[in-house]
Enzyme design. Structure first.
Site, mmCIF file in Angstrom:
data_model
loop_
_atom_site.group_PDB
_atom_site.id
_atom_site.type_symbol
_atom_site.label_atom_id
_atom_site.label_comp_id
_atom_site.label_asym_id
_atom_site.label_seq_id
_atom_site.Cartn_x
_atom_site.Cartn_y
_atom_site.Cartn_z
ATOM 1 N N HIS A 82 12.632 23.994 1.750
ATOM 2 C CA HIS A 82 12.117 23.188 2.872
ATOM 3 C C HIS A 82 11.131 22.119 2.375
ATOM 4 O O HIS A 82 10.545 22.253 1.296
ATOM 5 C CB HIS A 82 11.415 24.111 3.882
ATOM 6 C CG HIS A 82 10.264 24.834 3.260
ATOM 7 N ND1 HIS A 82 9.012 24.276 3.147
ATOM 8 C CD2 HIS A 82 10.182 26.064 2.683
ATOM 9 C CE1 HIS A 82 8.211 25.134 2.541
ATOM 10 N NE2 HIS A 82 8.892 26.226 2.235
ATOM 11 N N GLU B 63 7.518 19.856 2.655
ATOM 12 C CA GLU B 63 6.116 20.317 2.652
ATOM 13 C C GLU B 63 5.713 20.843 4.028
ATOM 14 O O GLU B 63 5.923 20.174 5.052
ATOM 15 C CB GLU B 63 5.199 19.153 2.280
ATOM 16 C CG GLU B 63 3.731 19.554 2.254
ATOM 17 C CD GLU B 63 2.829 18.338 2.144
ATOM 18 O OE1 GLU B 63 2.303 18.103 1.045
ATOM 19 O OE2 GLU B 63 2.638 17.630 3.171
ATOM 20 N N SER B 64 5.125 22.037 4.035
ATOM 21 C CA SER B 64 4.631 22.613 5.292
ATOM 22 C C SER B 64 3.121 22.376 5.385
ATOM 23 O O SER B 64 2.476 21.989 4.395
ATOM 24 C CB SER B 64 4.913 24.117 5.332
ATOM 25 O OG SER B 64 4.029 24.771 4.440
ATOM 26 N N ARG C 139 10.081 25.996 9.189
ATOM 27 C CA ARG C 139 10.075 24.935 8.163
ATOM 28 C C ARG C 139 11.449 24.759 7.525
ATOM 29 O O ARG C 139 11.821 23.640 7.154
ATOM 30 C CB ARG C 139 8.973 25.204 7.120
ATOM 31 C CG ARG C 139 9.008 26.559 6.421
ATOM 32 C CD ARG C 139 7.661 26.789 5.744
ATOM 33 N NE ARG C 139 7.560 27.975 4.891
ATOM 34 C CZ ARG C 139 7.242 29.193 5.310
ATOM 35 N NH1 ARG C 139 7.060 29.429 6.605
ATOM 36 N NH2 ARG C 139 7.125 30.196 4.444
ATOM 37 N N GLU D 14 11.174 33.358 3.166
ATOM 38 C CA GLU D 14 10.264 33.405 2.016
ATOM 39 C C GLU D 14 9.892 34.855 1.722
ATOM 40 O O GLU D 14 9.987 35.720 2.614
ATOM 41 C CB GLU D 14 9.006 32.574 2.355
ATOM 42 C CG GLU D 14 7.926 32.514 1.279
ATOM 43 C CD GLU D 14 8.420 31.997 -0.060
ATOM 44 O OE1 GLU D 14 9.140 32.756 -0.761
ATOM 45 O OE2 GLU D 14 8.100 30.854 -0.420
ATOM 46 N N HIS E 63 7.635 37.955 1.595
ATOM 47 C CA HIS E 63 6.450 38.336 2.359
ATOM 48 C C HIS E 63 5.304 38.442 1.362
ATOM 49 O O HIS E 63 5.370 39.238 0.425
ATOM 50 C CB HIS E 63 6.684 39.666 3.077
ATOM 51 C CG HIS E 63 5.652 39.931 4.131
ATOM 52 N ND1 HIS E 63 4.303 39.987 3.842
ATOM 53 C CD2 HIS E 63 5.748 40.109 5.474
ATOM 54 C CE1 HIS E 63 3.629 40.209 4.949
ATOM 55 N NE2 HIS E 63 4.486 40.275 5.968
ATOM 56 N N HIS F 152 13.506 28.929 0.712
ATOM 57 C CA HIS F 152 12.092 28.913 0.319
ATOM 58 C C HIS F 152 11.930 29.110 -1.187
ATOM 59 O O HIS F 152 12.865 29.542 -1.875
ATOM 60 C CB HIS F 152 11.374 30.042 1.061
ATOM 61 C CG HIS F 152 11.527 29.927 2.545
ATOM 62 N ND1 HIS F 152 10.577 29.344 3.346
ATOM 63 C CD2 HIS F 152 12.562 30.273 3.370
ATOM 64 C CE1 HIS F 152 10.999 29.345 4.606
ATOM 65 N NE2 HIS F 152 12.196 29.908 4.649
#
Ligand code: 3PG
Length: 254
Positions: free
Chosen positions: A9, A11-12, A60, A87, A89, A182
């Protein structure tokens, strides 16, 4: 030949603040949105038009897939979402600034938690797992299996059934397949494709929003180990930034 495209994804909000994110559902920044559109343009210019798309259930990744497909001129192709592409955890590290974690626990533990195969960060509090269990996105994940932390080995174990059952059939049918996920779910997938050893894994960093192309033979073995980024120079620079997280400060969001 089968073609697989892997895409982390854009940039978050917490990437820009240099925070561990994991299963926390943080949206893209405006920069992340631009990165996703740029990925779509790269796909279009390379003539790499996906037929099928798989994403995690995190915003995202979902929004990156949507923006990428729009820019690639493929907005309406089938998209399948599954928590198995989420992603890793990140346990009790979720929400914490990477610099602060590095300072508190030291370089060796920080690196092991981020990049080893088998080390899991300290677990998150039990009530976080209860919250996740109520979310319909995780239907099919038994309450007692809801993670409170994960190592890369754990990510690999939950990802590979989805790879074999949902992604491989499309590839075998000759469909160009895009997987939008991710940092660590893609590291697990690359490790599987390239048969990376636990010793090779720490050096693998996946940059945000850089399409990575894998051409696979009939046994789904990559023709080129490591695949090929559509923009190799930008990808190498961005991967080096990912590797240096923990020692960089947050980035202003614009
Ligand atoms: O969840 C996170 O914090 C990031 O998306 C990935 O983090 P990492 O590259 O530090 O593993």
């Amino acid at each position: 030949m089968r073609t697989l495209i892997l895409l982390r994804h854009g940039e978050s909000g917490w990437n820009s603040q240099n925070r561990f994110t994991g299963w926390i559902d943080v949206d893209l920044t405006p920069r992340g949105e631009r990165q996703a559109r740029h990925s779509g343009r790269l796909l279009r210019e390379a003539g790499l038009l996906p037929d099928l798309v798989h994403t995690s259930v995190l915003t995202r990744a979902i929004r990156t897939a949507t923006l990428t497909l729009e820019a690639a001129g493929r907005p309406r192709i089938p998209v399948t979402r599954n928590w198995r592409l989420n992603e890793r955890h990140y346990g009790a590290l979720q929400g914490r600034e990477k610099n602060a974690v590095l300072r508190e626990f030291g370089e060796e533990r920080f690196r092991r938690w981020r990049r080893s195969y088998d080390a899991a960060p300290p677990p998150a509090a039990p009530d976080t797992a209860r919250g996740l269990a109520c979310d319909p996105r995780h239907a099919g994940l038994p309450h007692e299996s809801m993670p409170r932390t994960e190592s890369l080995a754990d990510v690999t174990a939950r990802l590979l059934p989805y790879w074999h059952d949902a992604v491989v059939p499309g590839l075998r049918a000759g469909r160009t397949t895009l997987v939008v996920a991710h940092s660590n779910s893609l590291r697990a997938l690359v490790a599987h494709l390239d048969r990376l050893s636990p010793e090779e894994l720490p050096a693998l960093d996946i940059p945000t929003a850089m399409p990575l192309r894998y051409d696979l033979d009939e046994h789904l073995v990559p023709l080129v180990r490591g695949g090929r980024y559509l923009d190799p120079e930008a990808a190498a620079a961005a991967a080096a930034e990912v590797a240096a997280e923990g020692s960089r400060s947050s980035r202003p969001t614009r």
